[in-house]
Design a protein around this motif. Structure first.
Motif, PDB file in Angstrom:
ATOM      1  N   ALA A   1      54.452  39.651  51.875  1.00  0.00           N
ATOM      2  CA  ALA A   1      54.182  39.527  53.138  1.00  0.00           C
ATOM      3  C   ALA A   1      52.875  40.046  53.721  1.00  0.00           C
ATOM      4  CB  ALA A   1      55.455  40.615  54.037  1.00  0.00           C
ATOM      5  N   ARG A   2      52.029  40.838  52.907  1.00  0.00           N
ATOM      6  CA  ARG A   2      50.657  41.352  53.494  1.00  0.00           C
ATOM      7  C   ARG A   2      49.378  40.643  52.721  1.00  0.00           C
ATOM      8  NH1 ARG A   2      52.095  47.572  51.516  1.00  0.00           N
ATOM      9  NH2 ARG A   2      52.382  46.350  49.445  1.00  0.00           N
ATOM     10  N   PHE A   3      49.668  40.072  51.463  1.00  0.00           N
ATOM     11  CA  PHE A   3      48.639  39.623  50.804  1.00  0.00           C
ATOM     12  C   PHE A   3      49.077  38.313  49.943  1.00  0.00           C
ATOM     13  CE2 PHE A   3      48.085  44.476  50.621  1.00  0.00           C
ATOM     14  CZ  PHE A   3      47.109  44.504  51.177  1.00  0.00           C
ATOM     15  N   PHE A   4      47.964  37.521  49.732  1.00  0.00           N
ATOM     16  CA  PHE A   4      47.874  36.507  48.801  1.00  0.00           C
ATOM     17  C   PHE A   4      47.293  37.198  47.540  1.00  0.00           C
ATOM     18  CE2 PHE A   4      47.513  33.932  52.449  1.00  0.00           C
ATOM     19  CZ  PHE A   4      48.586  32.750  52.250  1.00  0.00           C
ATOM     20  N   TYR A   5      47.619  36.898  46.139  1.00  0.00           N
ATOM     21  CA  TYR A   5      46.950  37.630  45.111  1.00  0.00           C
ATOM     22  C   TYR A   5      46.374  36.351  44.101  1.00  0.00           C
ATOM     23  CZ  TYR A   5      50.007  41.444  46.653  1.00  0.00           C
ATOM     24  OH  TYR A   5      50.461  42.286  47.124  1.00  0.00           O
ATOM     25  N   LEU A   6      45.207  36.614  43.744  1.00  0.00           N
ATOM     26  CA  LEU A   6      44.495  35.869  42.898  1.00  0.00           C
ATOM     27  C   LEU A   6      44.534  36.264  41.342  1.00  0.00           C
ATOM     28  CD1 LEU A   6      41.080  35.366  44.922  1.00  0.00           C
ATOM     29  CD2 LEU A   6      43.418  34.289  45.102  1.00  0.00           C
ATOM     30  N   ASN A   7      45.190  35.402  40.738  1.00  0.00           N
ATOM     31  CA  ASN A   7      45.328  35.810  39.172  1.00  0.00           C
ATOM     32  C   ASN A   7      44.160  35.675  38.352  1.00  0.00           C
ATOM     33  OD1 ASN A   7      46.621  35.956  36.489  1.00  0.00           O
ATOM     34  ND2 ASN A   7      48.441  35.173  36.913  1.00  0.00           N
ATOM     35  N   HIS A   8      43.600  36.693  37.874  1.00  0.00           N
ATOM     36  CA  HIS A   8      42.358  36.593  36.940  1.00  0.00           C
ATOM     37  C   HIS A   8      42.773  37.129  35.495  1.00  0.00           C
ATOM     38  CE1 HIS A   8      39.830  35.416  40.249  1.00  0.00           C
ATOM     39  NE2 HIS A   8      39.966  36.679  40.866  1.00  0.00           N
ATOM     40  N   THR A   9      44.064  37.044  35.084  1.00  0.00           N
ATOM     41  CA  THR A   9      44.446  37.650  33.760  1.00  0.00           C
ATOM     42  C   THR A   9      44.112  36.718  32.504  1.00  0.00           C
ATOM     43  OG1 THR A   9      46.423  36.304  34.052  1.00  0.00           O
ATOM     44  CG2 THR A   9      46.575  38.635  34.665  1.00  0.00           C
ATOM     45  N   GLU A  10      43.234  35.650  32.854  1.00  0.00           N
ATOM     46  CA  GLU A  10      42.717  34.885  31.838  1.00  0.00           C
ATOM     47  C   GLU A  10      41.102  35.227  31.735  1.00  0.00           C
ATOM     48  OE1 GLU A  10      44.045  32.081  29.596  1.00  0.00           O
ATOM     49  OE2 GLU A  10      45.930  33.292  30.191  1.00  0.00           O
ATOM     50  N   ARG A  11      40.662  36.103  32.578  1.00  0.00           N
ATOM     51  CA  ARG A  11      39.260  36.602  32.566  1.00  0.00           C
ATOM     52  C   ARG A  11      39.292  37.958  32.539  1.00  0.00           C
ATOM     53  NH1 ARG A  11      35.920  33.432  37.149  1.00  0.00           N
ATOM     54  NH2 ARG A  11      34.370  34.360  35.623  1.00  0.00           N
ATOM     55  N   PRO A  12      39.062  38.698  31.356  1.00  0.00           N
ATOM     56  CA  PRO A  12      39.343  39.993  31.126  1.00  0.00           C
ATOM     57  C   PRO A  12      38.117  40.716  31.914  1.00  0.00           C
ATOM     58  CG  PRO A  12      38.831  39.227  29.149  1.00  0.00           C
ATOM     59  CD  PRO A  12      39.142  38.034  30.008  1.00  0.00           C
ATOM     60  N   GLU A  13      37.179  40.271  32.198  1.00  0.00           N
ATOM     61  CA  GLU A  13      35.983  40.954  32.809  1.00  0.00           C
ATOM     62  C   GLU A  13      36.195  41.079  34.220  1.00  0.00           C
ATOM     63  OE1 GLU A  13      34.933  36.607  33.359  1.00  0.00           O
ATOM     64  OE2 GLU A  13      36.095  37.687  31.890  1.00  0.00           O
ATOM     65  N   LEU A  14      37.216  40.611  34.823  1.00  0.00           N
ATOM     66  CA  LEU A  14      37.672  40.683  36.275  1.00  0.00           C
ATOM     67  C   LEU A  14      38.734  41.578  36.215  1.00  0.00           C
ATOM     68  CD1 LEU A  14      37.066  37.033  37.482  1.00  0.00           C
ATOM     69  CD2 LEU A  14      35.241  38.835  37.294  1.00  0.00           C
ATOM     70  N   PRO A  15      38.979  42.156  37.632  1.00  0.00           N
ATOM     71  CA  PRO A  15      40.255  42.718  37.905  1.00  0.00           C
ATOM     72  C   PRO A  15      41.365  41.491  37.719  1.00  0.00           C
ATOM     73  CG  PRO A  15      38.790  42.996  39.544  1.00  0.00           C
ATOM     74  CD  PRO A  15      38.028  41.911  38.884  1.00  0.00           C
TER      75      PRO A  15
END
Length: 302
Positions: A162-176
């Protein structure tokens, strides 16, 4: 609201959701999500199995009971396929299994556990431990910022609540691993820079809580740079302590902690007096970047 939430003008309309909790945000609030997040990581699509070793899948006694989405109850434990899943309930305590009765798969690798949301894959090689039988178990990380009651994924595996969209960067370990993009005006949400955010009096790296921080004084060492421009230099500090991402740098002093910007690729090396750090570890010998520069004497005379 920061740049991650603004640079989203050319995304296609959102498809209808798969069955799940109803969204509480209106269509006008639904900010488009960058195209880079539309395709789920391949690892999120877990194939169904028929057995693990000699243990068959089914609903009989001593069998692996299907929970859905590639997850299985193994007695009082939960497995993803044949891999045992563990959680860390308390700081500095050993991981423990998930209880099947509180485990609810959502889809695309996410699941709800009691009042929390988890991603069903480890985020690093350090998030794996050995079972007594020698097999590997995955230790999973909670998505601390997520609202478990309203969390859902759409037909393209884009997570949101309800508050956020979430960007999934789990394939890029250098990012959050995950980055939250506010829906609506983002009241109470502040992007601090380099992946750190402040929300409701707490500090997060991506969506993971930074523990023990004095939130009002917290600031990224590199300042308010977008996380895509910080390289490995995702250091933050409050009035006394220093962190790399969510990990406390023990012994580091905030007052003298700095990240050299010259001859420091990816801002990897940080200096603290005569000591140097690289990511979450202190160097055994100080990095040359952290040595005091000798003053150059000017020769007198004509």
């Amino acid at each position: 609201m920061g740049p991650a939430a603004r640079a989203q003008d050319a995304s296609p309309p959102e498809p209808a959701l798969e069955p799940g909790p109803a969204s509480t945000a209106s269509p006008a609030e639904a900010a488009p999500v960058p195209a880079s997040s539309l395709t789920p990581p391949v690892s999120a699509l877990e194939p169904e199995i028929t057995h693990c070793g000699d243990t068959q899948v089914g609903n009989g006694e001593g069998m692996l009971r299907p929970l859905g989405q590639g997850f299985y109850a193994d007695g009082r434990r939960v497995r993803r396929g044949c891999t045992l899943l563990l959680q860390r309930p308390l700081k500095n305590r050993p991981p423990v299994p998930f209880a099947p009765d509180s485990f609810r798969p959502i889809g695309c690798g996410y699941f709800r556990y009691a009042t929390s949301i988890y991603w069903g894959r480890p985020l690093s090689a350090e998030d794996q431990v050995d079972e007594p039988n020698g097999q590997r178990a995955d230790v999973l990380t909670r998505v601390d910022l997520a609202d478990a009651e309203t969390f859902e994924v759409d037909a393209d595996c884009r997570p949101r609540d309800a508050r956020f969209f979430y960007l999934n960067h789990t394939e890029r370990p250098e990012l959050p691993a995950f980055v939250a993009v506010p829906r609506g005006d983002g009241q109470g949400y502040e992007e601090l820079g380099c992946g750190f955010v402040r929300y409701e009096g707490r500090v997060f790296f991506g969506t993971r809580l930074v523990e023990g921080v004095h939130a009002p004084s917290f600031t990224p060492v590199l300042g308010r740079l977008p996380y895509l421009e910080c390289g490995a230099g995702m250091y933050g500090k409050d009035r006394a302590k220093v962190w790399w991402q969510h990990q406390l740098l023990r012994g580091a002093k905030a007052r003298t902690f700095r990240v050299p910007k010259e001859e420091n690729p990816e801002f990897r090396v940080a200096c603290n007096g005569k000591r140097s750090f690289q990511l979450a570890s202190v160097d055994k010998k100080p990095n040359p970047l952290c040595r005091p520069k000798k003053a150059v004497r000017k020769r007198g005379g004509r």
